[in-house]
Design a protein around this motif. Structure first.
Motif, PDB file in Angstrom:
ATOM      1  N   GLU A  53      40.552  47.097  20.018  1.00 57.12           N
ATOM      2  CA  GLU A  53      39.216  47.674  20.155  1.00 57.12           C
ATOM      3  C   GLU A  53      38.830  48.370  18.854  1.00 57.12           C
ATOM      4  N   GLY A  54      37.529  48.362  18.559  1.00 53.73           N
ATOM      5  CA  GLY A  54      37.056  49.058  17.357  1.00 53.73           C
ATOM      6  C   GLY A  54      37.342  48.260  16.106  1.00 53.73           C
ATOM      7  N   GLU A  55      38.325  48.701  15.310  1.00 57.10           N
ATOM      8  CA  GLU A  55      38.665  48.049  14.054  1.00 57.10           C
ATOM      9  C   GLU A  55      39.788  47.033  14.258  1.00 57.10           C
ATOM     10  N   PRO A  56      39.914  46.060  13.339  1.00 60.62           N
ATOM     11  CA  PRO A  56      41.058  45.143  13.397  1.00 60.62           C
ATOM     12  C   PRO A  56      42.369  45.902  13.264  1.00 60.62           C
ATOM     13  N   ILE A  57      43.396  45.354  13.855  1.00 59.56           N
ATOM     14  CA  ILE A  57      44.749  45.886  13.691  1.00 59.56           C
ATOM     15  C   ILE A  57      45.482  44.943  12.748  1.00 59.56           C
ATOM     16  N   GLU A  58      45.806  45.444  11.568  1.00 62.25           N
ATOM     17  CA  GLU A  58      46.468  44.640  10.545  1.00 62.25           C
ATOM     18  C   GLU A  58      47.932  45.038  10.480  1.00 62.25           C
ATOM     19  N   ILE A  59      48.818  44.049  10.530  1.00 59.64           N
ATOM     20  CA  ILE A  59      50.251  44.356  10.471  1.00 59.64           C
ATOM     21  C   ILE A  59      50.869  43.674   9.255  1.00 59.64           C
TER      22      ILE A  59
END
Length: 664
Positions: free
Chosen positions: A398-404
């Motif tokens: 949700e909201g911003e991308p999650i970058e791993i």
């Protein structure tokens, strides 16, 4: 792809025999710039036959290096190709000692400046690191591509302490066929048959040795540079791809080597050099990038390569599941330290009560190829079918991308009613339409939960927490997608099933997924030149009328509950070389299992190779068969080699062996 036809230097090449202290001579091909000035030497050292099998690839890069002022040298390992001597185990002490001697021999030549670099992909990347750890004084720089620092837990033999069925078996079978190939009489003369007979008499299937060492003992510590990173004194450029099984090594090398001597590069690539244009791309000007490395460390030119980030890594954007991608969406990111202060472990707790994880034995048929080479069926298809056979936990984005960026980790609270078993975790990117793209995965042999050097039975009926890492990855999950963690108790044919395992109970309370979440930062502008190579060798691939079989075919016998996976590894087919050699190879791997019985797991590989020189009336054929199965107590292997010259059988041998299941 740009084909380079003009270079700063004119070039020449010759085939030579490099003498070793025991009198053995190694076959080598040397490309050199036409100059009176001594130049550094670059060494690629492999068992894969420089006069034919790797010749097309060799001609893409060795003449290119020579044209830029280096003596570029390709050497066949002892007992392989046209080199003298007998073959040994992979990366054995003799191979490495020979490699050290070759480095010193190169440094002594009048045309050499005394400085040597080593490079290679896979086997050549392995022994480059291993020879660097032996620290021969002339070896100043290494470029290691798709290689490993840990032969036990990051190679083709074991994964998380479990036997890698798909490549423990298949690679041993491949090497059995490869080692049975004869020297070429066009290069070695009339002695070829005596050399061949001597090799064949010494052959022992690799799988016997590999299965005899089921925990991380001294056998696997040999050649594993992670035992002592400080032994490496050369400057190391470590290169990998997110679709190569060895990419974790790049992260460990940039973490443990002197930051003034190492740089890491991970792209979206498969098990290939990054300039070959094979999917997934984008490919890069890899030869130009490595030239910067060589010029910096072998010619003392400031090329700016040491001003690059310690780690340059590709972050893939979300993409739909497919078995091949010409180019993946994404961007380059740079880290000046590793572990990075920009990456924070974020825990995602599981929810719910206890869940039974008891996957059917065919779970894993959609795993894709362990070693993707850029073929059409290499990568995992949509994971929904695999997810349905697993216990899944989901976390919305949700909201911003999650970058791993890095290695995800799972902690699982498990209760098991059997002494042996395994846990497999897959991280997937689930789109709003439900499609599931595999991001990365990991496995743990539950007997190895206290260390890879031991096998501890599970206390039946008891609960324990186990923790293991998944393979490293760079990926961005977009808003509106779901992060799915799928847990299964089987993963055939990647993981050989444990005897008597009936799954386990997973307690969600106390279990979690930990992701290496990278904060959103302005990355440096990382750019590479377009790929270029030297002129190709000119190998012809004749068109045949035979119908090409599928690369990967899954067959289900509904009545028997049996599943069969057939894999054509597509190594090369038929090709005709400019010197007249006709080389044909055909291989088929078959993996079968019944969905309710782990003891029915069976792997078979069949190889057929022909080498033919019509002008010399030389016609050699090699046929091999390799099979692996298991009962409750033993692995059961069967191997057969038949070699013919002109239709006459010159060698035929069969090996039957039982190897106790101590940990696998």
């Amino acid at each position: 792809m740009h084909i380079r036809t003009t270079f700063p230097y004119d070039t020449t090449h010759e085939d030579v025999r490099i003498p070793l202290p025991d009198g053995t001579r190694l076959y080598a091909r040397i490309w050199r710039p036409v100059t009176d000035e001594p130049v550094p030497a670059l060494l690629e050292y492999l068992p894969y036959r420089l006069s034919d099998w790797t010749a097309p690839r060799d001609w893409q890069r060795h003449p290119w290096y020579a044209g830029h002022g280096y003596a570029s040298v390709r050497v066949d390992v002892r007992g392989h190709g046209n080199s003298e001597g007998l073959p040994g185990d992979e990366y054995d002490a003799t191979e490495l000692a020979d490699g050290v001697e070759v480095v010193h021999w190169l440094a002594r030549q009048d045309w050499c400046s005394g400085r040597v670099g080593m490079f290679g992909i896979s086997w050549g990347g392995f022994n480059s690191l291993q020879i660097a750890a032996l620290a021969p004084e002339p070896l100043k720089a290494v470029v290691t591509v798709c290689s490993t620092d840990d032969r036990y837990d990051n190679d083709v033999h074991y994964m998380g302490g479990s036997v890698l069925a798909v490549d423990m078996h298949a690679w041993a079978a491949t090497m059995l066929a490869f080692v049975a190939r004869p020297p070429d009489p066009a290069q070695v003369g009339e002695d070829w048959k005596d050399m061949w007979r001597g090799r064949l008499a010494s052959v022992e299937p690799f799988v016997h040795t590999w299965l005899a060492h089921q925990t991380r003992d001294d056998y696997w510590k040999h050649g594993s540079v992670c035992e002592d990173y400080s032994a490496i004194r050369a400057n190391v450029l470590a290169v990998g791809g997110w679709h190569d099984p060895y990419r974790d090594t790049v992260l460990r090398l940039v973490e443990h080597l002197d930051p003034d001597r190492v740089r890491g590069l991970i792209g979206p690539w498969s098990h290939q050099y990054p300039d070959r244009g094979l999917p997934p791309g984008p490919s890069i000007g890899f030869l130009q990038e490595t030239l910067r490395w060589w010029d910096q460390h072998l010619k003392d030119e400031d090329t700016g390569v040491m001003s690059e980030p310690l780690l340059r890594a590709w972050i893939s954007d979300s993409h739909r599941p497919a078995t091949v991608y010409e180019t993946l969406p994404g961007r380059w990111a740079g880290e000046t330290r590793w572990p990075s202060p920009n990456v924070t472990p974020i825990a995602y707790a599981f929810r719910g009560g206890p869940r039974i994880v008891d996957s059917p034995q065919q779970t894993g048929l959609d795993a894709g190829r362990f070693f993707p080479f850029g073929n059409d069926a290499d990568l995992p298809p949509d994971q929904r079918d695999e997810d349905a056979k697993s216990v899944c936990f989901e976390f919305p984005v949700e909201g911003e991308p999650i970058e791993i960026l890095g290695r995800p980790r799972v902690k699982l609270r498990i209760r098991m009613e059997a002494p042996r078993g395994q846990a497999i975790a897959r991280l997937c990117d689930v789109a709003p339409d439900g499609s599931s793209t595999l991001v990365t995965r990991g496995a743990l042999n539950l007997a190895a939960r206290h260390g890879r050097d031991r096998a501890d039975d599970w206390p039946v009926g008891a609960a324990e927490d186990v923790t293991f890492e998944l393979n490293a990855i760079g990926h961005a999950f977009p808003p509106g997608h779901r992060i799915r963690l799928a847990v299964s108790s089987s993963y055939w044919p990647w993981i050989w099933p444990q005897a008597g395992s009936a799954g386990f109970t997973l307690d969600a309370e106390g279990s979690l997924l930990e992701l290496p979440v990278r904060r959103h930062i302005q990355d440096p502008n990382i750019r590479f030149e377009p790929p270029e190579q030297s002129e190709p060798l000119g190998v012809v691939h004749p068109v045949t009328l035979d119908e090409q079989r599928p690369e990967r075919l899954v067959v289900r016998d509904v009545a028997k509950g049996e599943w069969r996976l057939e894999v054509d590894p597509r190594y090369g087919g038929t090709r005709i070389y400019p010197d007249g050699l006709e080389f044909t190879e055909d291989a088929l791997e078959t993996y079968t299992i019944r969905e309710d019985d782990p003891l029915t797991a069976h792997a078979r590989s069949d190889w057929a190779i022909r080498l033919h020189r019509p002008e010399m009336a030389w016609d050699v054929r090699i046929e091999t068969r390799s099979e692996t199965g298991a009962d409750a107590t033993d692995f059961i292997t069967s191997n057969e080699v038949m070699c013919k010259e002109g239709g006459e059988v010159v060698f035929h041998r069969t090996w039957e062996k039982r190897i106790p299941r101590t940990a696998g």
